[in-house]
Design an enzyme around this catalytic site. Structure first.
Site: not given
Ligand code: MEV
Length: 446
Positions: A90, A286, A302, A399
């Protein structure tokens, strides 16, 4: 070969030679078999012995799957500097981690603390005798289990680990009559310990069966035990680490036009939302695992186990919550995370995989306990960077910068065209169409 036939199934595939497998794949699933064959072979590792290791790690291996191997420098953790290896597909993850590391570098760095490293596994069984009788004789059973696995555990005990305790548990939530668990806790030192734990548990299952068959205090009706399974649990809340950053609020400085106080207030609100709203919490976590997984993968650990454990921990009180917390008491900004995980620095892939081994060297050959702290610090850094962007500029700015590079790569843009595009899109919205149009016009104007 009739190309109009749908792709075939095959028996004996695993027994075929590697080249035979590739040939069968390319001829059955691709339009240009020779070219694909060459491409797949191109990604074999140059050193035959390295490729052989990868071939042996998994089954039916036909090539390797390259992923970017990156590093995030400037991580100060408990006063020590680390350059952290990260494997992720990513865009922005490594840039974000590095930027957070740099931010905290001048504000005391990351403070981490190991809570414990206890792992757990279970033998699940059904036994129709008197529970009181089983409990009455449990110490005897426990001694037998320890004694008969002493050889298996000798090495681990020599390293300072082994079996910590054995308990008997009835689980009222499981709707199965006469169902029990042997709950076994372990310290697996610097190894993740999955193989060790499962081997011991399977031995326990055999010993348990024998025990019911032979112990004199059981009646014939009590000799029958149904062993269902013997397996470690990936939920290891007792193998946990705490990572934290803190500074006086004013030390945060102005961030993207927000005063330190304003930034801290908004930051805490974002963390509190994730603590109480599952929709935000899942995305928030995430983001933490963006960093955690990247280090876990780079060190040959792992990541599925680490993810499964972390997400279950996030829901331990019944509501899925963001894993990090923030406080702004007494003029101090505190931001922290508690993360359970099971990772190792010996055994498994950690020393076998040619690059995982280098990752550990890059980190100064940490113990498992130290690696847990590094991973948690990176998770916290990742979370800090994500939330910092979200509450200030939004994440798309960063991004899209990375995304623009990917689009330019995909369009085969030259260096000159890429430079012009980066300049042009500084203050514009990036989309594939817009970049393609820009490149076309740029070419026309030259
Ligand atoms: C993107 O991979 C992760 C985010 O969405 C995490 C978040 O929103 O805190 C930027």
């Amino acid at each position: 070969m009739n190309k109009s036939l749908p792709p075939k199934t095959i028996s004996g595939f695993s027994k075929m030679s590697k080249l035979g497998k590739i040939r069968w794949i390319v001829e059955n699933f691709f339009k240009d078999p020779e070219r694909v064959m060459q491409e797949l072979k191109q990604y074999w590792l140059h050193r035959e012995e390295d490729q052989k290791i990868l071939d042996a790690i998994s089954e039916n291996t036909i090539t390797t799957f390259p992923m970017p191997y990156s590093v995030a420098p400037n991580f100060i953790i408990n006063g020590r500097t680390y350059c952290v290896p990260m494997v992720t597909e990513e865009s922005s993850v490594v840039a974000a981690a590095s930027s957070a590391a740099k931010f905290w570098m001048t504000r005391g760095g990351f403070h981490t603390e190991l809570i414990d490293v206890e792992k757990v596994g279970h033998v699940h069984f059904v036994w129709r005798g008197e529970e009181a009788k089983l409990r009455q004789h449990f110490d005897e059973l426990k001694a037998l289990l320890l004694e008969q696995t002493a050889e298996l555990t000798a090495n681990m005990r020599k390293r300072g680990g082994g079996i910590r305790d054995i308990d008997l548990r009835t689980v009222v939530e499981v709707p199965i009559a006469h169902y029990y668990q042997l709950v076994v806790t372990f310290d697996t030192c610097d190894s993740m310990g999955a193989n060790f734990i499962n081997t011991v548990l399977e031995a326990f299952a055999r010993i348990l069966r024998q025990y019911f068959l032979t112990a004199p205090h059981f009646s014939d009706a009590e000799r029958d035990v149904e062993i269902l399974m013997a397996i470690l649990s990936n939920y290891t809340p007792q193998s946990r680490v705490h990572a934290e950053v803190r500074c006086a609020i004013e030390e945060l400085g102005e961030i993207e036009g927000y005063s330190a106080e304003e930034f801290a207030r908004r930051f805490k609100m974002a963390i509190d939302i994730a603590r109480h709203d599952i929709y935000r919490a899942v995305t928030h976590n995430k983001g933490i695992f963006n960093g955690v997984d990247a280090v876990v993968i780079a060190t040959g650990n792992d990541f599925r186990a680490v993810e499964a454990c972390g997400h279950s921990y996030a829901v331990q009180d019944g509501l899925y919550r963001g894993l990090s917390q923030c406080s702004l008491d007494d003029g101090t900004f505190r931001f922290w995370l508690e993360l359970p995980m099971a990772v190792g620095t010996v055994g498994g892939l950690t020393r076998l995989h040619p690059i995982a081994r280098r990752s550990l060297e890059l980190l100064g050959f940490p113990s498992a306990k130290e690696l847990m702290q590094i991973i948690a610090a990176v998770g916290l850094a990742q979370n800090f960077a994500a939330v910092r962007s979200l509450i200030t500029t939004g994440i798309q700015k960063g991004h899209m910068k990375m995304h623009l590079n990917n689009i330019l790569l995909e369009l085969g843009a030259t260096e000159e065209q890429s430079r012009a595009a980066v300049e042009y899109f500084k203050d514009k919205t990036v989309s594939y169409r817009a970049v393609a149009d820009f490149i076309r016009q740029f070419k026309n104007s030259c």
